[in-house]
Design an enzyme around this catalytic site. Structure first.
Site, PDB file in Angstrom:
ATOM      1  N   CYS A  35      19.578  31.330  52.341  1.00  0.00           N
ATOM      2  CA  CYS A  35      18.674  32.014  53.268  1.00  0.00           C
ATOM      3  C   CYS A  35      18.643  33.520  53.035  1.00  0.00           C
ATOM      4  O   CYS A  35      17.769  34.203  53.545  1.00  0.00           O
ATOM      5  CB  CYS A  35      19.059  31.719  54.712  1.00  0.00           C
ATOM      6  SG  CYS A  35      20.680  32.364  55.162  1.00  0.00           S
ATOM      7  N   ASP A  37      20.800  35.668  54.122  1.00  0.00           N
ATOM      8  CA  ASP A  37      21.383  36.442  55.218  1.00  0.00           C
ATOM      9  C   ASP A  37      22.738  37.024  54.803  1.00  0.00           C
ATOM     10  O   ASP A  37      23.478  36.415  54.043  1.00  0.00           O
ATOM     11  CB  ASP A  37      21.544  35.563  56.462  1.00  0.00           C
ATOM     12  CG  ASP A  37      20.191  35.213  57.063  1.00  0.00           C
ATOM     13  OD1 ASP A  37      19.186  35.774  56.609  1.00  0.00           O
ATOM     14  OD2 ASP A  37      20.148  34.384  57.979  1.00  0.00           O
ATOM     15  N   CYS A  60      19.673  35.672  60.757  1.00  0.00           N
ATOM     16  CA  CYS A  60      19.006  34.926  61.816  1.00  0.00           C
ATOM     17  C   CYS A  60      19.734  35.102  63.158  1.00  0.00           C
ATOM     18  O   CYS A  60      20.851  35.624  63.212  1.00  0.00           O
ATOM     19  CB  CYS A  60      18.953  33.446  61.451  1.00  0.00           C
ATOM     20  SG  CYS A  60      20.551  32.638  61.576  1.00  0.00           S
ATOM     21  N   CYS A 104      25.252  28.979  59.729  1.00  0.00           N
ATOM     22  CA  CYS A 104      25.217  30.387  60.134  1.00  0.00           C
ATOM     23  C   CYS A 104      26.578  30.813  60.686  1.00  0.00           C
ATOM     24  O   CYS A 104      27.016  31.952  60.475  1.00  0.00           O
ATOM     25  CB  CYS A 104      24.129  30.618  61.175  1.00  0.00           C
ATOM     26  SG  CYS A 104      22.555  29.830  60.777  1.00  0.00           S
TER      27      CYS A 104
END
Ligand code: FES
Length: 144
Positions: A35, A37, A60, A104
């Site tokens: 992603c 991140d 996120c 995450c």
């Protein structure tokens, strides 16, 4: 049922311990290759205790909430206690995350570990490298 718990929303909208520490004793940075991140964690360590902590997360909402919760969980803890914090515990403290967002929370666990490893390295403190498998792989981007 809402996708995100009230606790997740609270930590996303009002993240704790955001920012950096100019006099940090250790800094950890990890990322998720898929992603993109990135999470950075700064630690102030006094007498083996996490005296202060800050984070910067380019990511996120779940990653921001996870970092915020993780900083709350390790503040005032010993290095060993902080090392023992798992992404599962972060998720539980957040009141859960959707399955597709669990990765995450892994960033938060890895950011803590990366920072503590940096502390060991900076101070020449011997440590068991097998306790940092993500670092041994030479990757900062483990996915689950
Ligand atoms: Fe990248 Fe959440 S989608 S950490």
């Amino acid at each position: 049922m809402a996708l995100y718990s009230d606790t997740v929303m609270d930590h996303f909208l009002h993240p704790r311990n955001v920012g950096s520490l100019s006099d940090a004793d250790a800094v950890g940075e990890v990322g998720n290759a898929r992603c993109g991140d990135i999470m950075k964690m700064y630690l102030k360590i006094e007498d083996g205790v996490i005296a202060d902590v800050r984070f910067e997360t380019f990511g996120c909402g779940s990653a921001i909430a996870s970092s915020s919760m993780a900083t709350e969980m390790i503040k005032g803890k010993s290095i060993e206690e902080a090392l023992a914090v798992t992404n599962k515990e972060v998720v539980e403290a957040l009141g859960g995350l959707p399955a597709h967002k669990l990765h995450c929370s892994v960033l938060a666990e890895e950011a803590i570990r990366s920072a503590i490893r940096d502390y060991f390295e900076r101070n020449g403190i011997p440590y068991d490298k097998s306790r940092f498998p993500e670092a041994e792989e030479g990757s900062c981007c483990r996915m689950v």
